[in-house]
Design a protein around this motif. Structure first.
Motif, PDB file in Angstrom:
ATOM      1  N   LYS A 131      -1.719  -5.832  -8.094  1.00 28.32           N
ATOM      2  CA  LYS A 131      -2.951  -5.086  -7.806  1.00 28.32           C
ATOM      3  C   LYS A 131      -4.104  -6.039  -7.530  1.00 28.32           C
ATOM      4  CE  LYS A 131      -1.697  -1.079 -10.554  1.00 28.32           C
ATOM      5  NZ  LYS A 131      -1.950  -0.310 -11.772  1.00 28.32           N
TER       6      LYS A 131
ATOM      7  N   LEU B  53       3.018  -1.473  -8.635  1.00 31.60           N
ATOM      8  CA  LEU B  53       2.448  -2.813  -8.557  1.00 31.60           C
ATOM      9  C   LEU B  53       2.159  -3.328  -9.958  1.00 31.60           C
ATOM     10  CD1 LEU B  53      -0.140  -2.344  -5.669  1.00 31.60           C
ATOM     11  CD2 LEU B  53       2.094  -3.408  -5.532  1.00 31.60           C
TER      12      LEU B  53
ATOM     13  N   LYS C 176       0.846  -1.200   0.000  1.00 33.72           N
ATOM     14  CA  LYS C 176       0.000   0.000   0.000  1.00 33.72           C
ATOM     15  C   LYS C 176       0.880   1.248   0.000  1.00 33.72           C
ATOM     16  CE  LYS C 176      -4.040   0.350   0.208  1.00 33.72           C
ATOM     17  NZ  LYS C 176      -5.021   0.450  -0.906  1.00 33.72           N
TER      18      LYS C 176
ATOM     19  N   GLU D 143       2.260   1.673  -3.449  1.00 38.44           N
ATOM     20  CA  GLU D 143       1.181   2.176  -4.300  1.00 38.44           C
ATOM     21  C   GLU D 143       1.007   3.689  -4.103  1.00 38.44           C
ATOM     22  OE1 GLU D 143      -2.874  -0.023  -5.431  1.00 38.44           O
ATOM     23  OE2 GLU D 143      -2.812   0.643  -3.347  1.00 38.44           O
TER      24      GLU D 143
ATOM     25  N   SER E 150      -0.044  -5.819 -12.533  1.00 37.22           N
ATOM     26  CA  SER E 150      -1.484  -6.101 -12.541  1.00 37.22           C
ATOM     27  C   SER E 150      -1.788  -7.270 -11.602  1.00 37.22           C
ATOM     28  CB  SER E 150      -1.988  -6.381 -13.958  1.00 37.22           C
ATOM     29  OG  SER E 150      -1.323  -7.482 -14.521  1.00 37.22           O
TER      30      SER E 150
END
Length: 109
Positions: A82, A77, A25, A28, A79
């Motif tokens: 994610k 990230l 997180k 991200e 795919s």
């Protein structure tokens, strides 16, 4: 009194849980593994090794590293990463609901 528990995904050893979730997180949000690691009080090397181990256990890449240049490097990230985050968030939320219900059943207020 309240319920307390830890949830993680296991694949011949802990593969993914709350700590790596918070680390990702941070990546991200900041675009930087180094910054995310610092926010978690973790060295860059430990963060990098942790994510490498997770990728090995899960069998897919979760982070794409960008080599520095004029604007510097960074991390994003993948795919698959994610998707893992979304599924983990949903799983954790559902597990929390179910565990709260079971807790209230056995330990009513």
């Amino acid at each position: 009194m309240r319920i307390a528990y830890k949830i993680w995904l296991d694949n011949d050893g802990k593969a993914f849980g709350e700590g790596p979730y918070r680390l990702l997180k941070g990546v991200e949000r900041t675009g930087s593994l180094r910054q995310a690691a610092m926010e978690q009080g973790m060295s860059y090397r430990k963060a990098w090794c942790t994510l490498r181990d997770i990728e090995e256990k899960l069998g897919f890449h979760i982070l794409e590293k960008k080599v520095g240049g004029p604007s510097g490097g960074g991390s994003v990230l993948t795919s698959s990463g994610k998707s893992l985050m979304i599924r983990y968030e949903q799983f954790r939320a559902e597990a929390n609901e179910v565990l709260e219900q079971v807790y209230r059943k056995h330990f009513p207020a």
